[in-house]
Design a protein around this motif. Structure first.
Motif, PDB file in Angstrom:
ATOM      1  N   THR A 108       0.865  -1.181   0.000  1.00  0.00           N
ATOM      2  CA  THR A 108       0.000   0.000   0.000  1.00  0.00           C
ATOM      3  C   THR A 108       0.902   1.232   0.000  1.00  0.00           C
ATOM      4  OG1 THR A 108      -0.106   0.013   2.412  1.00  0.00           O
ATOM      5  CG2 THR A 108      -1.872  -1.153   1.237  1.00  0.00           C
ATOM      6  N   SER A 109       0.391   2.338  -0.589  1.00  0.00           N
ATOM      7  CA  SER A 109       1.204   3.561  -0.655  1.00  0.00           C
ATOM      8  C   SER A 109       0.385   4.769  -0.205  1.00  0.00           C
ATOM      9  CB  SER A 109       1.736   3.811  -2.072  1.00  0.00           C
ATOM     10  OG  SER A 109       0.655   3.993  -2.984  1.00  0.00           O
ATOM     11  N   VAL A 110       1.103   5.747   0.342  1.00  0.00           N
ATOM     12  CA  VAL A 110       0.501   7.014   0.779  1.00  0.00           C
ATOM     13  C   VAL A 110       1.324   8.158   0.159  1.00  0.00           C
ATOM     14  CG1 VAL A 110      -0.049   8.507   2.721  1.00  0.00           C
ATOM     15  CG2 VAL A 110      -0.287   5.997   2.923  1.00  0.00           C
ATOM     16  N   ASN A 111       0.599   9.082  -0.488  1.00  0.00           N
ATOM     17  CA  ASN A 111       1.279  10.196  -1.123  1.00  0.00           C
ATOM     18  C   ASN A 111       1.813  11.153  -0.058  1.00  0.00           C
ATOM     19  OD1 ASN A 111       2.151  12.363  -2.691  1.00  0.00           O
ATOM     20  ND2 ASN A 111       0.305  12.430  -3.971  1.00  0.00           N
ATOM     21  N   LYS A 112       3.107  11.313  -0.074  1.00  0.00           N
ATOM     22  CA  LYS A 112       3.759  12.211   0.881  1.00  0.00           C
ATOM     23  C   LYS A 112       4.392  13.429   0.179  1.00  0.00           C
ATOM     24  CE  LYS A 112       3.194   9.716   4.641  1.00  0.00           C
ATOM     25  NZ  LYS A 112       2.543  10.249   5.871  1.00  0.00           N
ATOM     26  N   SER A 113       3.894  13.757  -1.019  1.00  0.00           N
ATOM     27  CA  SER A 113       4.446  14.887  -1.771  1.00  0.00           C
ATOM     28  C   SER A 113       4.156  16.204  -1.030  1.00  0.00           C
ATOM     29  CB  SER A 113       3.847  14.954  -3.174  1.00  0.00           C
ATOM     30  OG  SER A 113       4.118  13.759  -3.889  1.00  0.00           O
ATOM     31  N   LYS A 114       5.084  17.164  -1.207  1.00  0.00           N
ATOM     32  CA  LYS A 114       4.905  18.467  -0.573  1.00  0.00           C
ATOM     33  C   LYS A 114       5.668  19.541  -1.361  1.00  0.00           C
ATOM     34  CE  LYS A 114       8.692  17.677   2.690  1.00  0.00           C
ATOM     35  NZ  LYS A 114       9.097  17.629   4.090  1.00  0.00           N
ATOM     36  N   LYS A 115       5.225  20.785  -1.159  1.00  0.00           N
ATOM     37  CA  LYS A 115       5.839  21.925  -1.864  1.00  0.00           C
ATOM     38  C   LYS A 115       6.759  22.636  -0.891  1.00  0.00           C
ATOM     39  CE  LYS A 115       4.703  26.045  -4.577  1.00  0.00           C
ATOM     40  NZ  LYS A 115       3.593  26.933  -5.070  1.00  0.00           N
ATOM     41  N   VAL A 116       7.951  22.803  -1.311  1.00  0.00           N
ATOM     42  CA  VAL A 116       8.935  23.528  -0.499  1.00  0.00           C
ATOM     43  C   VAL A 116       9.326  24.784  -1.297  1.00  0.00           C
ATOM     44  CG1 VAL A 116      11.178  23.474   0.613  1.00  0.00           C
ATOM     45  CG2 VAL A 116       9.774  21.386   0.493  1.00  0.00           C
TER      46      VAL A 116
ATOM     47  N   GLN B 243       9.009  27.168  -3.967  1.00  0.00           N
ATOM     48  CA  GLN B 243       8.419  27.079  -5.292  1.00  0.00           C
ATOM     49  C   GLN B 243       8.627  25.699  -5.917  1.00  0.00           C
ATOM     50  OE1 GLN B 243       6.567  29.578  -6.622  1.00  0.00           O
ATOM     51  NE2 GLN B 243       6.921  30.648  -4.669  1.00  0.00           N
ATOM     52  N   ILE B 244       9.129  24.763  -5.102  1.00  0.00           N
ATOM     53  CA  ILE B 244       9.470  23.445  -5.643  1.00  0.00           C
ATOM     54  C   ILE B 244       8.590  22.364  -4.975  1.00  0.00           C
ATOM     55  CG2 ILE B 244      11.286  21.714  -5.916  1.00  0.00           C
ATOM     56  CD1 ILE B 244      13.297  24.015  -5.736  1.00  0.00           C
ATOM     57  N   TRP B 245       8.060  21.522  -5.801  1.00  0.00           N
ATOM     58  CA  TRP B 245       7.305  20.365  -5.301  1.00  0.00           C
ATOM     59  C   TRP B 245       8.248  19.155  -5.192  1.00  0.00           C
ATOM     60  CZ3 TRP B 245       2.462  19.660  -3.490  1.00  0.00           C
ATOM     61  CH2 TRP B 245       1.558  20.701  -3.616  1.00  0.00           C
ATOM     62  N   ILE B 246       8.163  18.550  -4.025  1.00  0.00           N
ATOM     63  CA  ILE B 246       8.915  17.302  -3.804  1.00  0.00           C
ATOM     64  C   ILE B 246       7.907  16.170  -3.829  1.00  0.00           C
ATOM     65  CG2 ILE B 246      10.389  15.983  -2.247  1.00  0.00           C
ATOM     66  CD1 ILE B 246      11.418  18.630  -1.152  1.00  0.00           C
ATOM     67  N   LEU B 247       8.065  15.305  -4.828  1.00  0.00           N
ATOM     68  CA  LEU B 247       7.127  14.186  -4.986  1.00  0.00           C
ATOM     69  C   LEU B 247       7.643  12.950  -4.236  1.00  0.00           C
ATOM     70  CD1 LEU B 247       6.383  14.585  -8.805  1.00  0.00           C
ATOM     71  CD2 LEU B 247       5.126  15.555  -6.860  1.00  0.00           C
ATOM     72  N   ALA B 248       6.786  12.429  -3.435  1.00  0.00           N
ATOM     73  CA  ALA B 248       7.205  11.243  -2.639  1.00  0.00           C
ATOM     74  C   ALA B 248       5.970  10.448  -2.233  1.00  0.00           C
ATOM     75  CB  ALA B 248       7.990  11.680  -1.412  1.00  0.00           C
ATOM     76  N   TRP B 249       6.222   9.141  -2.118  1.00  0.00           N
ATOM     77  CA  TRP B 249       5.158   8.226  -1.658  1.00  0.00           C
ATOM     78  C   TRP B 249       5.734   7.274  -0.576  1.00  0.00           C
ATOM     79  CZ3 TRP B 249       5.692  10.082  -6.468  1.00  0.00           C
ATOM     80  CH2 TRP B 249       4.550  10.614  -7.093  1.00  0.00           C
ATOM     81  N   GLU B 250       4.950   7.036   0.388  1.00  0.00           N
ATOM     82  CA  GLU B 250       5.365   6.074   1.451  1.00  0.00           C
ATOM     83  C   GLU B 250       4.766   4.707   1.132  1.00  0.00           C
ATOM     84  OE1 GLU B 250       5.607   6.852   5.993  1.00  0.00           O
ATOM     85  OE2 GLU B 250       3.713   5.770   5.664  1.00  0.00           O
TER      86      GLU B 250
END
Length: 278
Positions: free
Chosen positions: A186-194, A196-203
């Protein structure tokens, strides 16, 4: 009584015959008798004595014969009929062993339709001690669950179980490899904007499971892409791997493996591959 009368009449006849020899003859001459030799009188007297002696001996012999007692036979006690041993049969084929437990050595299979003499019992475990067919008097212990015993069993002796046979020690060996490997994710979207930059990540949470096939393992080695991920203790059948997956470009896959181990070695490595996570 009849024998005595006959002897009496015979004796009387002999006596009369002897006396008659001394009576004068009817036609004897009147002239002066010529003197008889002395031996004539002695001869007559001898004949009379002989007759009397013979008669007495005959009476004595008859008397001895008549008075012999008849032996009386006293009947002895009637012989006791031999006791009949109880017999057993079974409603289902049953193993007969050297003692009252499945841990004892198998002796023979006691089959439906056979009968045997019962010579003992073991009440605590419901066993009968029998002389099994073809054993020439040898015995074995028969479980009573399917047994029917005919005859008197109250007087049967209680058997004493023999010592249990020694348990064979298994040869040292490495444990069996796990089976039925499975991966679930199973995955959870952990993306966030820092800024002006978006950091894409999934747990990702990966559930790795297997089936333990051995009883002598010390534990399990768990691998991810061929690298040792962790070491688990015995009797474990799962591991949960949680990690963060950043920007994904193209296909991504992970291979998980597991093997059991002990002091004598490790099993074969078994693995499964995860290619996606919803």
């Amino acid at each position: 009584m009849k024998i005595t009368r006959r002897i009496f009449f015979a004796l009387c006849t002999l006596i009369f015959a002897a006396l008659a020899c001394n009576l004068p003859q009817a036609n004897q001459s009147t002239s002066e008798p010529t003197q008889e030799p002395a031996t004539t009188e002695e001869s007559v007297t001898f004949n009379i004595d002989e007759a009397l002696t013979l008669a007495v001996q005959t009476i004595q012999a008859a008397t001895l014969t008549a008075v012999v007692p008849t032996e009386t036979v006293t009947p002895g006690p009637s012989p006791t009929p031999p006791s009949t041993a109880p017999t057993v049969s079974v409603s289902s084929d049953t193993n007969c062993r050297t003692g009252p437990n499945v841990a004892y050595q198998f002796v023979t299979l006691f089959k439906v339709g056979q009968t045997a003499n019962v010579v003992g019992k073991y009440t605590p475990n419901n066993y009968w001690i029998i002389e099994y067919p073809g054993g020439f008097g040898a015995t074995c212990w028969l479980w009573g669950a399917y047994a029917t015993v005919l005859g008197e069993t109250a007087g049967l002796p209680e058997g004493v179980p023999p010592p249990l046979p020694p348990t064979a020690t298994p040869a040292p060996s490495a444990p069996e490899a796990p089976k039925q490997l499975n991966l679930a994710c199973t995955s959870v979207n952990k993306s966030k904007k820092v800024g002006q930059i978006w950091i894409l990540a999934w747990e990702w949470t990966v559930e790795f499971t297997w089936s333990d096939q051995s009883t002598n393992e010390n534990g399990f080695y768990v691998y991810k892409d061929g690298v040792l991920l962790t070491t688990l203790g015995p009797d474990n059948e799962s591991y949960t791997d949680v990690f963060t997956q950043t920007l994904i470009i193209g296909d991504v896959s992970y291979t998980y493996g597991v093997q059991s181990y002990n002091d004598d070695g490790a099993s074969a490595l078994k693995d499964a591959t995860l290619s996606s996570c919803p």
